[in-house]
Design a protein around this motif. Structure first.
Motif, PDB file in Angstrom:
ATOM      1  N   ALA A  17       0.838  -1.202   0.000  1.00 44.62           N
ATOM      2  CA  ALA A  17       0.000   0.000   0.000  1.00 44.62           C
ATOM      3  C   ALA A  17       0.872   1.251   0.000  1.00 44.62           C
ATOM      4  O   ALA A  17       0.599   2.203  -0.736  1.00 44.62           O
ATOM      5  CB  ALA A  17      -0.932   0.004   1.215  1.00 44.62           C
ATOM      6  N   GLY A  18       1.926   1.247   0.806  1.00 47.71           N
ATOM      7  CA  GLY A  18       2.833   2.396   0.831  1.00 47.71           C
ATOM      8  C   GLY A  18       3.495   2.622  -0.511  1.00 47.71           C
ATOM      9  O   GLY A  18       3.626   3.758  -0.977  1.00 47.71           O
ATOM     10  N   LYS A  19       3.911   1.529  -1.167  1.00 45.41           N
ATOM     11  CA  LYS A  19       4.534   1.640  -2.496  1.00 45.41           C
ATOM     12  C   LYS A  19       3.545   2.181  -3.524  1.00 45.41           C
ATOM     13  O   LYS A  19       3.902   3.001  -4.370  1.00 45.41           O
ATOM     14  CB  LYS A  19       5.065   0.276  -2.960  1.00 45.41           C
ATOM     15  CG  LYS A  19       6.166  -0.288  -2.110  1.00 45.41           C
ATOM     16  CD  LYS A  19       7.425   0.501  -2.297  1.00 45.41           C
ATOM     17  CE  LYS A  19       8.581  -0.167  -1.570  1.00 45.41           C
ATOM     18  NZ  LYS A  19       9.810   0.582  -1.682  1.00 45.41           N
ATOM     19  N   VAL A  20       2.302   1.724  -3.458  1.00 48.69           N
ATOM     20  CA  VAL A  20       1.282   2.191  -4.396  1.00 48.69           C
ATOM     21  C   VAL A  20       0.968   3.666  -4.152  1.00 48.69           C
ATOM     22  O   VAL A  20       0.822   4.453  -5.086  1.00 48.69           O
ATOM     23  CB  VAL A  20       0.009   1.320  -4.282  1.00 48.69           C
ATOM     24  CG1 VAL A  20      -1.165   1.948  -5.011  1.00 48.69           C
ATOM     25  CG2 VAL A  20       0.282  -0.077  -4.822  1.00 48.69           C
ATOM     26  N   GLU A  21       0.900   4.047  -2.884  1.00 54.14           N
ATOM     27  CA  GLU A  21       0.595   5.446  -2.567  1.00 54.14           C
ATOM     28  C   GLU A  21       1.718   6.385  -2.997  1.00 54.14           C
ATOM     29  O   GLU A  21       1.461   7.549  -3.330  1.00 54.14           O
ATOM     30  CB  GLU A  21       0.296   5.580  -1.078  1.00 54.14           C
ATOM     31  CG  GLU A  21      -1.036   4.945  -0.708  1.00 54.14           C
ATOM     32  CD  GLU A  21      -1.226   4.713   0.779  1.00 54.14           C
ATOM     33  OE1 GLU A  21      -2.358   4.400   1.165  1.00 54.14           O
ATOM     34  OE2 GLU A  21      -0.250   4.835   1.547  1.00 54.14           O
ATOM     35  N   VAL A  22       2.939   5.892  -3.046  1.00 53.11           N
ATOM     36  CA  VAL A  22       4.047   6.704  -3.554  1.00 53.11           C
ATOM     37  C   VAL A  22       3.832   7.012  -5.039  1.00 53.11           C
ATOM     38  O   VAL A  22       4.183   8.097  -5.520  1.00 53.11           O
ATOM     39  CB  VAL A  22       5.403   5.996  -3.318  1.00 53.11           C
ATOM     40  CG1 VAL A  22       6.516   6.630  -4.118  1.00 53.11           C
ATOM     41  CG2 VAL A  22       5.760   6.020  -1.834  1.00 53.11           C
ATOM     42  N   LEU A  23       3.215   6.061  -5.757  1.00 53.34           N
ATOM     43  CA  LEU A  23       2.917   6.307  -7.170  1.00 53.34           C
ATOM     44  C   LEU A  23       1.976   7.502  -7.319  1.00 53.34           C
ATOM     45  O   LEU A  23       2.075   8.250  -8.293  1.00 53.34           O
ATOM     46  CB  LEU A  23       2.307   5.062  -7.809  1.00 53.34           C
ATOM     47  CG  LEU A  23       3.230   3.867  -7.952  1.00 53.34           C
ATOM     48  CD1 LEU A  23       2.462   2.663  -8.482  1.00 53.34           C
ATOM     49  CD2 LEU A  23       4.411   4.191  -8.840  1.00 53.34           C
ATOM     50  N   HIS A  24       1.082   7.682  -6.365  1.00 54.84           N
ATOM     51  CA  HIS A  24       0.197   8.853  -6.367  1.00 54.84           C
ATOM     52  C   HIS A  24       1.033  10.120  -6.431  1.00 54.84           C
ATOM     53  O   HIS A  24       0.774  11.017  -7.241  1.00 54.84           O
ATOM     54  CB  HIS A  24      -0.680   8.827  -5.106  1.00 54.84           C
ATOM     55  CG  HIS A  24      -1.415  10.100  -4.855  1.00 54.84           C
ATOM     56  ND1 HIS A  24      -0.880  11.136  -4.114  1.00 54.84           N
ATOM     57  CD2 HIS A  24      -2.643  10.510  -5.242  1.00 54.84           C
ATOM     58  CE1 HIS A  24      -1.758  12.119  -4.066  1.00 54.84           C
ATOM     59  NE2 HIS A  24      -2.829  11.764  -4.736  1.00 54.84           N
ATOM     60  N   ASP A  25       2.045  10.197  -5.579  1.00 54.48           N
ATOM     61  CA  ASP A  25       2.908  11.379  -5.547  1.00 54.48           C
ATOM     62  C   ASP A  25       3.688  11.535  -6.851  1.00 54.48           C
ATOM     63  O   ASP A  25       3.865  12.648  -7.349  1.00 54.48           O
ATOM     64  CB  ASP A  25       3.871  11.308  -4.362  1.00 54.48           C
ATOM     65  CG  ASP A  25       3.139  11.285  -3.029  1.00 54.48           C
ATOM     66  OD1 ASP A  25       2.007  11.815  -2.960  1.00 54.48           O
ATOM     67  OD2 ASP A  25       3.696  10.742  -2.062  1.00 54.48           O
ATOM     68  N   HIS A  26       4.137  10.417  -7.421  1.00 47.19           N
ATOM     69  CA  HIS A  26       4.871  10.483  -8.688  1.00 47.19           C
ATOM     70  C   HIS A  26       3.980  11.016  -9.814  1.00 47.19           C
ATOM     71  O   HIS A  26       4.442  11.809 -10.648  1.00 47.19           O
ATOM     72  CB  HIS A  26       5.429   9.119  -9.082  1.00 47.19           C
ATOM     73  CG  HIS A  26       6.575   8.664  -8.229  1.00 47.19           C
ATOM     74  ND1 HIS A  26       7.703   9.429  -7.999  1.00 47.19           N
ATOM     75  CD2 HIS A  26       6.766   7.514  -7.544  1.00 47.19           C
ATOM     76  CE1 HIS A  26       8.528   8.773  -7.209  1.00 47.19           C
ATOM     77  NE2 HIS A  26       7.983   7.610  -6.910  1.00 47.19           N
ATOM     78  N   PHE A  27       2.728  10.588  -9.851  1.00 49.94           N
ATOM     79  CA  PHE A  27       1.814  11.102 -10.866  1.00 49.94           C
ATOM     80  C   PHE A  27       1.587  12.598 -10.688  1.00 49.94           C
ATOM     81  O   PHE A  27       1.552  13.350 -11.659  1.00 49.94           O
ATOM     82  CB  PHE A  27       0.481  10.352 -10.839  1.00 49.94           C
ATOM     83  CG  PHE A  27       0.507   9.037 -11.557  1.00 49.94           C
ATOM     84  CD1 PHE A  27       0.702   8.977 -12.922  1.00 49.94           C
ATOM     85  CD2 PHE A  27       0.339   7.857 -10.860  1.00 49.94           C
ATOM     86  CE1 PHE A  27       0.730   7.771 -13.589  1.00 49.94           C
ATOM     87  CE2 PHE A  27       0.366   6.636 -11.513  1.00 49.94           C
ATOM     88  CZ  PHE A  27       0.560   6.585 -12.880  1.00 49.94           C
ATOM     89  N   LYS A  28       1.447  13.041  -9.441  1.00 48.86           N
ATOM     90  CA  LYS A  28       1.255  14.475  -9.195  1.00 48.86           C
ATOM     91  C   LYS A  28       2.492  15.274  -9.601  1.00 48.86           C
ATOM     92  O   LYS A  28       2.389  16.351 -10.191  1.00 48.86           O
ATOM     93  CB  LYS A  28       0.914  14.726  -7.716  1.00 48.86           C
ATOM     94  CG  LYS A  28      -0.447  14.221  -7.318  1.00 48.86           C
ATOM     95  CD  LYS A  28      -1.538  14.991  -8.027  1.00 48.86           C
ATOM     96  CE  LYS A  28      -2.903  14.620  -7.496  1.00 48.86           C
ATOM     97  NZ  LYS A  28      -3.968  15.354  -8.172  1.00 48.86           N
TER      98      LYS A  28
END
Length: 118
Positions: A17-28
């Motif tokens: 979940a933490g790794k996936v949520e980091v992708l959120h930041d990368h997209f932003k």
């Protein structure tokens, strides 16, 4: 690719979940880096011949096309970021449910002295 684990453990789910949520930041971050034409027009001042007065310059059309592309890409980055955020949340909820199920199972077990002796 390694095989799929036979059981899921809450700690692993939270790690993913933490790794996936980091992708959120990368997209932003990627969205912020995608800009339209800012500052001086990189296409220069290209003008139509006098036979077509009143029509915008081709460079203005290019700037508008890039702006439209940027806007559409921004909406795609937003959608991807939202998906990553909700996926991370779903994984965290799954980890929480696993923990609760494990705790409920522990509370439900009753062992009487000597009943499991072999």
């Amino acid at each position: 690719m390694t095989g799929v684990p036979q059981q899921s453990d809450p700690d692993s789910l939270e790690h993913v979940a933490g790794k996936v949520e980091v992708l959120h930041d990368h997209f932003k971050d990627s969205k912020a880096k995608m800009t339209g034409v800012t500052g001086q027009n990189p296409f220069g001042e290209i003008k139509h011949p006098d036979t077509r007065p009143g029509e915008p310059h081709p460079s203005e059309h290019a700037v508008q096309a890039l702006g439209n592309f940027k806007d559409r890409m921004h909406s795609q980055f937003d959608a991807a970021a939202d998906l990553m955020k909700s996926s991370g949340g779903a994984l965290r909820e799954a980890a929480k449910a696993l923990r609760e199920a494990d705790n409920a199972a522990k509370d439900s077990l009753t062992v009487k002295d000597g009943s499991l002796d072999t």
